[in-house]
Write an enzyme that holds these catalytic residues in place. Structure first.
Site, short mmCIF file in Angstrom:
data_model
loop_
_atom_site.label_atom_id
_atom_site.label_comp_id
_atom_site.label_asym_id
_atom_site.label_seq_id
_atom_site.Cartn_x
_atom_site.Cartn_y
_atom_site.Cartn_z
CB CYS A 172 -0.98 -0.01 1.18
SG CYS A 172 -0.23 0.04 2.83
CG HIS A 220 -4.72 -0.08 3.68
ND1 HIS A 220 -3.86 -0.79 2.86
CD2 HIS A 220 -5.73 0.33 2.87
CE1 HIS A 220 -4.34 -0.82 1.64
NE2 HIS A 220 -5.47 -0.15 1.60
CG HIS A 232 -6.63 0.46 -1.88
ND1 HIS A 232 -6.96 -0.11 -0.67
CD2 HIS A 232 -7.55 -0.03 -2.77
CE1 HIS A 232 -8.02 -0.89 -0.81
NE2 HIS A 232 -8.40 -0.86 -2.06
#
Length: 257
Positions: A172, A220, A232
């Site tokens: 990420c 995240h 993402h």
């Protein structure tokens, strides 16, 4: 190596001292008086002066080497302590991750066969959906944000891989870091560090290209794509894709530049 150099200097100094000791160590004027050949003695005295100068130079080198070696040892000890602290942090983080994986596996095991099939179908459909969804008409807050989002969009469909920063795979924060590098901005490596790389903003303030952070521990991160969508790299087994922000616990946004 530094200790070896110091030992070599000390050995050289010891040889000089031994030679000086063997020469007698009596008062120079008395030695001259007793010498059967004064000219020869004066020549030796001159050599002895040169020997003393060499000895003094060797002492200076030894003192300098000792100071350098002491400083290097201190720096090494400090680095070893830092490494030990880092190793402990990594070990604690590993145990935390293993605990989360165990909890996730228990949850997965509790699902019925029908629920598992539905979950797998949803995941497969999400991974195949790399076409641009309806992102609305929001305008990026800056050219930097626009460039970062555009760069991330070129990586749609690339597989997720933990610790990867591109170009074949991403995690990420690897994706967000890559996107902003293409826009001329170097972000820190992890999502937690990137969370402090700009100005924090609320959900209603988000513009395309802003960073968006999820989960309480900020593990995240993605890029806001517009119309409540995030671009993402989700997790292992997935690819870079668009997804609704409602699927994850949003924390805050970060505007760069």
């Amino acid at each position: 190596r530094g200790q070896q150099e110091l030992n070599t200097l000390r050995q050289g100094l010891g040889s000089l001292a031994s030679a000086q000791y063997r020469s007698g160590g009596i008062d120079p004027s008395l030695a001259l008086f007793l010498s059967s050949n004064p000219d020869d003695f004066l020549d030796k005295a001159s050599s002895l002066d040169q020997l003393s100068a060499t000895q003094a130079e060797a002492l200076t080198k030894i003192q300098g080497k000792q100071r350098t070696l002491a400083q290097q040892r201190k720096e090494a000890q400090d680095k070893l302590k830092d490494l030990a602290d880092t190793s402990k942090v990594l070990d604690d983080k590993k145990k935390e991750v293993q605990g989360k994986l165990g909890d996730a596996q228990k949850l997965l095991n509790s699902l019925t066969a029908q629920e598992k099939a539905a979950l797998a179908s949803d995941e497969s459909r999400a991974n195949r959906s790399t076409e641009r969804p309806n992102l609305g008409k929001d305008v990026p807050a800056s050219q930097v944000g626009a460039a970062a989002l555009a760069a991330a969009q070129t990586q749609l469909g690339k597989p997720y891989s933990y610790g990867a920063t591109g170009m074949a795979t991403f995690d990420c924060s690897g994706l967000t870091g890559y996107a902003y590098r293409q826009a001329g901005v170097n972000l820190p490596r992890t999502s937690q560090e990137q969370a402090n790389a700009g100005t924090r903003i609320g959900r209603s303030e988000l513009k395309p290209g802003d960073l968006v952070l999820f989960f309480g521990d900020l593990h995240h991160i993605g890029l806001y794509a517009g119309n409540n969508m995030v671009l993402h790299a989700p997790r292992t087994g997935t690819v870079v894709r668009y997804e609704s922000m409602d699927n994850m616990p949003f924390q805050f946004g970060v505007r760069i530049g």
